[in-house]
Design a protein around this motif. Structure first.
Motif, short mmCIF file in Angstrom:
data_model
loop_
_atom_site.label_atom_id
_atom_site.label_comp_id
_atom_site.label_asym_id
_atom_site.label_seq_id
_atom_site.Cartn_x
_atom_site.Cartn_y
_atom_site.Cartn_z
N ALA A 48 0.82 -1.22 0.00
CA ALA A 48 0.00 0.00 0.00
C ALA A 48 0.85 1.27 0.00
O ALA A 48 0.39 2.33 -0.41
CB ALA A 48 -0.93 -0.01 1.20
N ASN A 49 2.10 1.18 0.48
CA ASN A 49 2.94 2.37 0.57
C ASN A 49 3.63 2.71 -0.75
O ASN A 49 4.34 3.70 -0.84
CB ASN A 49 4.02 2.17 1.64
CG ASN A 49 3.42 2.20 3.04
OD1 ASN A 49 2.35 2.76 3.23
ND2 ASN A 49 4.10 1.58 3.99
N ARG A 53 -2.14 5.94 -5.68
CA ARG A 53 -3.04 6.54 -6.68
C ARG A 53 -4.18 5.59 -7.05
O ARG A 53 -4.11 4.38 -6.83
CB ARG A 53 -2.25 6.90 -7.95
CG ARG A 53 -1.34 8.08 -7.77
CD ARG A 53 -0.44 8.31 -8.96
NE ARG A 53 0.53 7.25 -9.10
CZ ARG A 53 1.52 7.25 -9.99
NH1 ARG A 53 1.65 8.28 -10.82
NH2 ARG A 53 2.38 6.25 -10.05
N THR A 54 -5.22 6.18 -7.62
CA THR A 54 -6.30 5.41 -8.21
C THR A 54 -6.36 5.77 -9.69
O THR A 54 -5.77 6.77 -10.12
CB THR A 54 -7.66 5.77 -7.57
OG1 THR A 54 -7.89 7.17 -7.77
CG2 THR A 54 -7.67 5.45 -6.10
N CYS A 55 -7.09 4.98 -10.46
CA CYS A 55 -7.35 5.33 -11.86
C CYS A 55 -8.84 5.22 -12.12
O CYS A 55 -9.52 4.38 -11.54
CB CYS A 55 -6.60 4.39 -12.81
SG CYS A 55 -4.84 4.77 -12.96
N ALA A 56 -9.31 6.10 -13.01
CA ALA A 56 -10.69 6.00 -13.49
C ALA A 56 -10.67 5.07 -14.71
O ALA A 56 -10.06 5.40 -15.72
CB ALA A 56 -11.22 7.37 -13.87
N GLU A 72 -11.88 -9.86 -13.46
CA GLU A 72 -12.49 -10.75 -12.46
C GLU A 72 -11.75 -10.65 -11.12
O GLU A 72 -12.35 -10.86 -10.07
CB GLU A 72 -12.49 -12.20 -12.96
CG GLU A 72 -11.10 -12.79 -13.14
CD GLU A 72 -11.09 -14.07 -13.98
OE1 GLU A 72 -10.55 -15.06 -13.47
OE2 GLU A 72 -11.60 -14.07 -15.11
N ASN A 73 -10.45 -10.33 -11.16
CA ASN A 73 -9.66 -10.21 -9.93
C ASN A 73 -9.76 -8.83 -9.29
O ASN A 73 -9.25 -8.63 -8.19
CB ASN A 73 -8.18 -10.50 -10.22
CG ASN A 73 -7.94 -11.93 -10.67
OD1 ASN A 73 -8.67 -12.84 -10.28
ND2 ASN A 73 -6.94 -12.13 -11.51
N MET A 74 -10.35 -7.86 -9.99
CA MET A 74 -10.38 -6.49 -9.46
C MET A 74 -11.79 -5.93 -9.32
O MET A 74 -11.97 -4.85 -8.76
CB MET A 74 -9.53 -5.57 -10.34
CG MET A 74 -9.91 -5.58 -11.80
SD MET A 74 -8.65 -4.81 -12.88
CE MET A 74 -9.00 -3.08 -12.63
N ALA A 75 -12.80 -6.66 -9.80
CA ALA A 75 -14.18 -6.15 -9.78
C ALA A 75 -14.63 -5.76 -8.38
O ALA A 75 -15.31 -4.74 -8.19
CB ALA A 75 -15.13 -7.18 -10.39
N ASP A 76 -14.25 -6.56 -7.37
CA ASP A 76 -14.68 -6.27 -6.00
C ASP A 76 -14.09 -4.97 -5.47
O ASP A 76 -14.65 -4.35 -4.55
CB ASP A 76 -14.28 -7.42 -5.05
CG ASP A 76 -15.14 -8.66 -5.28
OD1 ASP A 76 -16.17 -8.54 -5.99
OD2 ASP A 76 -14.78 -9.73 -4.77
N GLY A 77 -12.96 -4.54 -6.03
CA GLY A 77 -12.31 -3.31 -5.57
C GLY A 77 -12.61 -2.11 -6.46
O GLY A 77 -11.98 -1.07 -6.31
N ALA A 78 -13.56 -2.28 -7.39
CA ALA A 78 -13.89 -1.20 -8.34
C ALA A 78 -15.19 -0.52 -7.92
O ALA A 78 -16.21 -1.17 -7.77
CB ALA A 78 -14.03 -1.78 -9.75
N GLU A 112 -8.11 1.44 -7.19
CA GLU A 112 -6.76 1.71 -6.71
C GLU A 112 -5.74 1.02 -7.61
O GLU A 112 -5.93 -0.12 -8.03
CB GLU A 112 -6.60 1.18 -5.28
CG GLU A 112 -7.41 1.95 -4.25
CD GLU A 112 -7.59 1.17 -2.96
OE1 GLU A 112 -6.74 1.32 -2.07
OE2 GLU A 112 -8.57 0.40 -2.87
N ASN A 113 -4.63 1.71 -7.90
CA ASN A 113 -3.57 1.11 -8.71
C ASN A 113 -3.09 -0.20 -8.11
O ASN A 113 -2.77 -1.15 -8.84
CB ASN A 113 -2.39 2.08 -8.85
CG ASN A 113 -2.70 3.22 -9.82
OD1 ASN A 113 -3.82 3.35 -10.30
ND2 ASN A 113 -1.71 4.03 -10.10
N LEU A 114 -3.05 -0.27 -6.77
CA LEU A 114 -2.63 -1.49 -6.09
C LEU A 114 -3.54 -2.66 -6.45
O LEU A 114 -3.08 -3.78 -6.71
CB LEU A 114 -2.62 -1.26 -4.58
CG LEU A 114 -2.31 -2.46 -3.69
CD1 LEU A 114 -0.91 -3.00 -3.97
CD2 LEU A 114 -2.45 -2.10 -2.21
N VAL A 115 -4.85 -2.40 -6.50
CA VAL A 115 -5.83 -3.45 -6.83
C VAL A 115 -5.65 -3.91 -8.28
O VAL A 115 -5.64 -5.10 -8.57
CB VAL A 115 -7.28 -2.92 -6.59
CG1 VAL A 115 -8.31 -3.88 -7.16
CG2 VAL A 115 -7.52 -2.71 -5.10
N THR A 116 -5.48 -2.94 -9.19
CA THR A 116 -5.30 -3.27 -10.60
C THR A 116 -4.01 -4.06 -10.80
O THR A 116 -3.98 -5.08 -11.51
CB THR A 116 -5.27 -1.99 -11.45
OG1 THR A 116 -6.43 -1.22 -11.17
CG2 THR A 116 -5.22 -2.31 -12.93
#
Length: 325
Positions: A48-49, A53-56, A72-78, A112-116
Motif C-alpha cells: 500500500a505504501n 493513486r487510483t485510476c478511473a 475478475e480479480n479487481m471487480a470487488d475493488g472497483a 486503486e492502482n494497487l488493486v489493478t
C-alpha cells in the motif's frame, strides 16, 4: 553469470507496470509469448505504501481488462462512477452528468492502482505464455536485422523479434532508440491521499476547479474517496509534509462539510505534473506504449485509459500479423 543460450520469445516487454502487464496478457490472449522485464521487485510494488493513486477505468478499458482475464480479480475493488459533478471556484452553478443519460452502465470505475496491479499479476502467474523477470536491471540493448537482444545485469540474454517499451516517462528503450520527446512542466504537483468519510458518496465524482488547480474527490469502495489535490509545486510539498491534524483541517476547508467528518487513511503522496509526448511511437523492431509514448495531466483520468487503448490496438496488429504469417 549466464552462459546458456539466449532466452527466445515472441515479444520482450520492458516495464511490468499497469500497461506492460496488460500488454503481456493481451498478447497471450492471442497466443503470443512474451518476457516481461521490470526493475522493481513485485513484493515492493504490491504494498500500500508504493503508490497511493487510483485510476478511473472507462467502459472500453474495462472491456479490455475483462477479455485479458484481469477484471475478475479487481471487480470487488472497483467503485462505479454513477454521477460526475464539475464546479468552478465559488460559483453556485455546476455541471452534472448522470450515468442514466447514457444508458444503464456506470460512467466508469475508480480502482486503486494497487488493486489493478495485483489483479494483473495474478492473471500473469496463471499464464504459461508469460515469463516475468523482476527485479532485473537491463545492462544493454542491441538490434540486428532479425531481433532485439536485451542483456541483463546478471548476464541473462533475451531475444525477440520485437521489444515494447512500457517503462513510463523515463523509458530506457525510447532513450536508447534516440526517440525525442517534447514536454513541459505544469509547475504544479498533485497531493494524493485516501479519506474515509461519515456520509456515503453514492458514486459521485467531484471535480472542483480552484484557483491553484483542480481538487478531485473520487469515489472508492468502503465509504472512502481518493483525493487528487493540485497545487503549485512548492505549496503541494508544504501540504504533504504538514502534521496530520493541520492537513486534515485544510482538507475539511476544501470539503466544506461535504461527506461529513473525514479521516485520512494511509500515507500521502506528491506527484509533479507535466506533459510529455514522443515524436514517434514505433521504430524498427520496437514500439512504445503508455507513458513511454504519452504522459499527460491526470485530469479527466485519460492516462491509463490511453495506455490500455495502446495495448488493445498493438495486440490486435501483432495477432493479425502473426495470423498472416
Amino acid at each position: 553469470m549466464h552462459d546458456q543460450q539466449p532466452l527466445q520469445t515472441d515479444v520482450i516487454i520492458l516495464g511490468g507496470g499497469l500497461n506492460g502487464a496488460s500488454m503481456a496478457l493481451a498478447l497471450a490472449h492471442g497466443g503470443i509469448k512474451s518476457v516481461v522485464i521490470d526493475y522493481a521487485d513485485p513484493k515492493t510494488i504490491l504494498t500500500a505504501n508504493y503508490d497511493g493513486r487510483t485510476c478511473a477505468i472507462a467502459a472500453a478499458s474495462k472491456s479490455v481488462l475483462e477479455v485479458i482475464g484481469a477484471w475478475e480479480n479487481m471487480a470487488d475493488g472497483a467503485e462505479p462512477i454513477l454521477d460526475i459533478r464539475i464546479a468552478d471556484g465559488q460559483s453556485p452553478l455546476f455541471l452534472h452528468y448522470d450515468h442514466h443519460d447514457v444508458g444503464d452502465e456506470p460512467l466508469g470505475y475508480i480502482v486503486e492502482n494497487l488493486v489493478t496491479r495485483s489483479a494483473l499479476y495474478r492473471a500473469i502467474e496463471k499464464n504459461d505464455l508469460i515469463k516475468m523477470i523482476a527485479p532485473a536491471k537491463v545492462e544493454t540493448i542491441a538490434r540486428d536485422q532479425g531481433a532485439m537482444t536485451i542483456t541483463l545485469a546478471d548476464g541473462e540474454v533475451v531475444r525477440a523479434p520485437l521489444a515494447i517499451g512500457a517503462e513510463g516517462r523515463k523509458s530506457m528503450l525510447r532513450e536508447w532508440a534516440g526517440i525525442k520527446t517534447y514536454n513541459w512542466s505544469y509547475k504544479q504537483s498533485a497531493v494524493v491521499c485516501t479519506v474515509k468519510h461519515q456520509q456515503p458518496h453514492n458514486g459521485l465524482a467531484v471535480e472542483h476547479f480552484l484557483p491553484a488547480g483542480p481538487f478531485a474527490i473520487l469515489p472508492m469502495t468502503d465509504n472512502r474517496c481518493s483525493i487528487v489535490w493540485t497545487e503549485g509545486t512548492d505549496q503541494a510539498n508544504y501540504l504533504v509534509n504538514l502534521d496530520d491534524q493541520t492537513f486534515l483541517d485544510e482538507l475539511h476547508r476544501r470539503f466544506d462539510g461535504y461527506l461529513g467528518d473525514l479521516e485520512v487513511i494511509g500515507p500521502r503522496f506528491c506527484y509533479p505534473l507535466g506533459l510529455q509526448h514522443a515524436y514517434h511511437y514505433t521504430q524498427d523492431r520496437l514500439a512504445l506504449i503508455g507513458d513511454a509514448a504519452h504522459g499527460m495531466h491526470p485530469i479527466a483520468g485519460q492516462g491509463l485509459n490511453m495506455g490500455i487503448r495502446d495495448v488493445a490496438v498493438l495486440a490486435e496488429i501483432l495477432v493479425n500479423a502473426r495470423r498472416l504469417g
